[in-house]
Scaffold this motif. Structure first.
Motif, PDB file in Angstrom:
ATOM      1  N   LEU A 203      24.984  37.898  42.372  1.00  0.00           N
ATOM      2  CA  LEU A 203      24.866  36.473  42.652  1.00  0.00           C
ATOM      3  C   LEU A 203      24.126  35.749  41.536  1.00  0.00           C
ATOM      4  O   LEU A 203      24.461  34.612  41.175  1.00  0.00           O
ATOM      5  CB  LEU A 203      24.155  36.263  43.984  1.00  0.00           C
ATOM      6  N   MET A 206      26.272  34.401  38.677  1.00  0.00           N
ATOM      7  CA  MET A 206      27.279  33.367  38.883  1.00  0.00           C
ATOM      8  C   MET A 206      27.084  32.248  37.861  1.00  0.00           C
ATOM      9  O   MET A 206      25.974  31.778  37.655  1.00  0.00           O
ATOM     10  CB  MET A 206      27.176  32.795  40.301  1.00  0.00           C
ATOM     11  N   GLU A 290      30.297  27.758  48.004  1.00  0.00           N
ATOM     12  CA  GLU A 290      30.503  28.358  46.685  1.00  0.00           C
ATOM     13  C   GLU A 290      31.511  29.487  46.737  1.00  0.00           C
ATOM     14  O   GLU A 290      32.323  29.649  45.833  1.00  0.00           O
ATOM     15  CB  GLU A 290      29.170  28.871  46.134  1.00  0.00           C
ATOM     16  N   TYR A 380      34.781  29.439  44.490  1.00  0.00           N
ATOM     17  CA  TYR A 380      35.413  30.746  44.326  1.00  0.00           C
ATOM     18  C   TYR A 380      35.981  31.202  45.664  1.00  0.00           C
ATOM     19  O   TYR A 380      35.397  30.936  46.724  1.00  0.00           O
ATOM     20  CB  TYR A 380      34.417  31.787  43.816  1.00  0.00           C
ATOM     21  N   TYR A 395      30.101  39.156  46.599  1.00  0.00           N
ATOM     22  CA  TYR A 395      29.430  38.838  45.340  1.00  0.00           C
ATOM     23  C   TYR A 395      29.666  39.926  44.290  1.00  0.00           C
ATOM     24  O   TYR A 395      29.817  39.636  43.101  1.00  0.00           O
ATOM     25  CB  TYR A 395      27.932  38.658  45.578  1.00  0.00           C
ATOM     26  N   GLU A 399      31.547  39.265  40.645  1.00  0.00           N
ATOM     27  CA  GLU A 399      30.851  39.583  39.396  1.00  0.00           C
ATOM     28  C   GLU A 399      31.652  40.575  38.568  1.00  0.00           C
ATOM     29  O   GLU A 399      31.750  40.433  37.347  1.00  0.00           O
ATOM     30  CB  GLU A 399      29.464  40.154  39.703  1.00  0.00           C
ATOM     31  N   TRP A 403      33.280  37.146  36.686  1.00  0.00           N
ATOM     32  CA  TRP A 403      32.161  36.726  35.843  1.00  0.00           C
ATOM     33  C   TRP A 403      31.917  37.692  34.705  1.00  0.00           C
ATOM     34  O   TRP A 403      31.632  37.272  33.584  1.00  0.00           O
ATOM     35  CB  TRP A 403      30.902  36.570  36.705  1.00  0.00           C
ATOM     36  N   GLU A 473      38.774  31.396  40.630  1.00  0.00           N
ATOM     37  CA  GLU A 473      37.917  30.228  40.604  1.00  0.00           C
ATOM     38  C   GLU A 473      38.801  28.998  40.760  1.00  0.00           C
ATOM     39  O   GLU A 473      39.873  28.912  40.155  1.00  0.00           O
ATOM     40  CB  GLU A 473      37.150  30.149  39.283  1.00  0.00           C
TER      41      GLU A 473
END
Length: 594
Positions: A203, A206, A290, A380, A395, A399, A403, A473
């Protein structure tokens, strides 16, 4: 020349020979060179020492000992030099890290229940211990962090702060292991190891602002209260019957675009547009989040699976939405699975009315590909098909596949096929859809330039996705891509694997954007695949028969299993005449059957 000649010397210590009849009898001390005892003794001692040294040093054990001592000396000397160099490097890195964290590298995170906070000039949080071995306690601190993100004051429920992250990623040194050996008892694709961060660290990574959308920045969706079909294969009323010209124009990517994207009969998706949702549910779906996780079951086609291994952090901040139709709702209520709370475990149930298609699988493509229209204020989303069970924290998934890869859209490759033509043949052989419709779609793409997959497409590694999971996203370029993908599914077959590569390639030809197509074995590491309801019901064993009570021996309808059971327990009584006993039992069973 008078006197005798000097003559010739025949040896080291010899005399002169007779020459010309004369003999020289007088010794010449200078030419004799008689060695002294001291010289002889010193030469012999040197030879002795030399021979002793050779015998001593040529022994194997002594030579090995000397080699070990020499290697040890080199190791100690090298270690001293290395320690000095490392000390200098560590000091330099420490200075660079301090300067970086204090000035430019402060990362973005938020304060959520389960994290401890300190006073204003010191932002830090402690990772709370969660269930699972990888959820360890860590402390991050950045005295220079500031908040640079503006959020919706009414919709956002979390407080955001910046914090420093470790300089190195915990998965930096992760090495993909070789495939496991073949196991005849376990055939088919398997999951492979994936390095996930703990939920809090994931998290914290992010991005603090939305990713940049290349070229396209504004999307406007076509509205039409009374759409009319003008071509034989022009999609559906829900999709607005886009013409071929409108379809081709939608691939002309510009900064501002207007295109079809479902929900054409209303300004508010889900309100009198087909695929209608109750007002109270619509208000909830329009709230800011989110991260969301979404799925769907239509036609009571699948059994709802509960997510597993979800952290407390995600349980409090990530909503799980399950879209169902009225048929599935009735089945859930009849089985007492769904009550007035509109929840089934972690899933928040959203009932859809007036579904636009007769095919449940095609109805499922609406939330799958148009989540950005149903959830206008979400950053997201993770989509999983109704037959899947999520087994990793959301999460961690974001990631790992978005991410960490600097990606905005991620989907897994197909585990066996990477060519669209092969996928079409497999769909026809398995009876996934009408064969003539599949042939018409593939022929249309072939005329547009679709060719079998080859190495010329590298670095693209596949044309066929395993479309049961989509990680994305919500930015204009990904919204455009899924709108175009949905329009193909609406115009042709509902098999979205057939249209994926055509849409992807057209978009990538115009825009510098790519999709993270990760391995299918990585997908299997965070979802468990469950069979559809019909297959599970066909695989279920038949119900056990209840044995009737034993009747008196004179009744011909008496059951024999009781006699057989007793005979098995009394092994000693069956030693004599056991074969005869089994024959009698078999004969009674046959007579009962008759």
């Amino acid at each position: 020349m008078t006197g005798g000649s000097l003559g010739f010397r025949t040896g080291s210590y010899g005399t002169l020979q007779q020459q010309n009849g004369f003999t020289n009898t007088q010794p010449i001390p200078v030419l004799l060179r008689k060695p002294s005892k001291l010289l002889l003794s010193s030469g012999r001692e040197k030879e002795k020492v030399r021979s002793f040294g050779c015998r001593f040093f040529c022994r194997r054990k002594v030579a090995m000992l000397l080699l070990v001592l020499l290697a040890l000396l080199i190791f100690v000397f090298g270690s001293l030099l290395l320690n000095k160099e490392n000390a200098n490097v560590n000091i330099t890195q420490h200075v660079e890290n301090t300067r970086t964290f204090g000035q430019t590298k402060s990362s973005y995170t938020r304060t959520i229940p389960g994290m401890k906070h300190t006073h204003k000039d010191k932002t830090s949080f402690t990772l709370s211990s969660l269930t699972g071995s990888d959820e360890s306690r860590l402390l991050f601190h950045n005295p220079h962090a500031q908040d640079h993100r503006d959020f919706h004051p009414k919709l956002s429920t979390a407080t955001f702060h910046e914090t420093a992250l470790p300089s190195e990623h915990l998965c930096k040194n992760f090495v993909f292991p070789p495939p496991p050996p073949a196991d005849p008892k376990r055939v088919g694709p398997r999951p492979c190891p994936v390095c996930y961060l703990p939920a809090e660290q994931a998290l914290a990574r992010m991005p603090k602002s939305p990713s940049a959308s290349p070229v396209v920045h504004n999307l406007t969706y076509i509205l039409d209260e009374n759409p009319t079909r003008i071509e034989p294969f022009g999609g559906s009323e829900f999709g607005g019957y886009p013409s071929l010209k409108q379809r081709n124009d939608s691939y002309d990517i510009k900064e501002s675009m207007t295109l079809h994207c479902g929900f054409v009969r209303g300004n508010r998706p889900g309100y009198r547009t087909g695929f209608d949702i109750d007002e109270a549910d619509l208000m909830e779906l329009e709230q800011f989040n989110e991260v969301i996780v979404a799925s769907a079951v239509f036609g009571n086609y699948d059994i709802i699976q509960q997510p597993a291994n979800v952290s407390d952090l995600a349980r409090k901040n990530v909503p799980f939405y399950m879209f169902i139709d009225e048929q599935t709702e009735a089945a859930l209520k009849n089985s007492s699975v769904l009550g007035n709370s509109k929840r089934v475990g972690l899933w928040r149930i959203i009932v859809v009315h007036s579904i636009p298609y007769n095919d449940s699988r095609r109805n499922g493509k609406i939330p799958k590909l148009l989540l950005h229209r149903i959830f206008p204020n979400v950053r997201y989303s993770i989509w999983i098909d109704g037959k899947l069970q999520l087994s990793v924290d959301p999460y961690k998934i974001l990631e790992r596949f978005l991410w960490r890869e600097n990606a905005t859209f991620a989907i897994s490759r197909h585990y066996a096929r990477f060519d669209v033509f092969e996928e079409a043949d497999a769909n026809k052989n398995a009876g996934k859809y009408d064969n003539s419709s599949i042939d018409r779609q593939i022929e249309f793409y072939r005329k547009e330039g679709l060719r079998p997959y080859s190495k010329a497409k590298l670095p693209l590694t596949s044309d066929v996705p395993e479309g049961c999971v989509i990680i994305r996203e919500h930015i204009p370029i990904t919204n455009l891509f899924t709108c175009l993908w949905f329009n193909e599914v609406d115009r042709f077959t509902s098999r979205d694997q057939l249209s994926f590569s055509s849409v992807r390639d057209k978009v990538m030809d115009k825009v510098g954007w790519s999709i993270n197509m990760f391995l299918d074995c990585e997908r299997r590491s965070f979802v468990n695949q469950i069979q559809h309801r019909s297959i599970l019901e066909s695989m279920s064993p038949p119900a056990a028969r209840r044995s009737k009570p034993v009747l008196p021996s004179g009744n011909v309808n008496s059951k024999t299993p009781t006699l057989k059971k007793v005979s098995i327990k009394r092994g000693k009584e069956r030693r004599t005449g056991s074969r005869r006993h089994r024959k009698v039992v078999a004969g009674r069973r046959e007579s009962n059957v008759l």
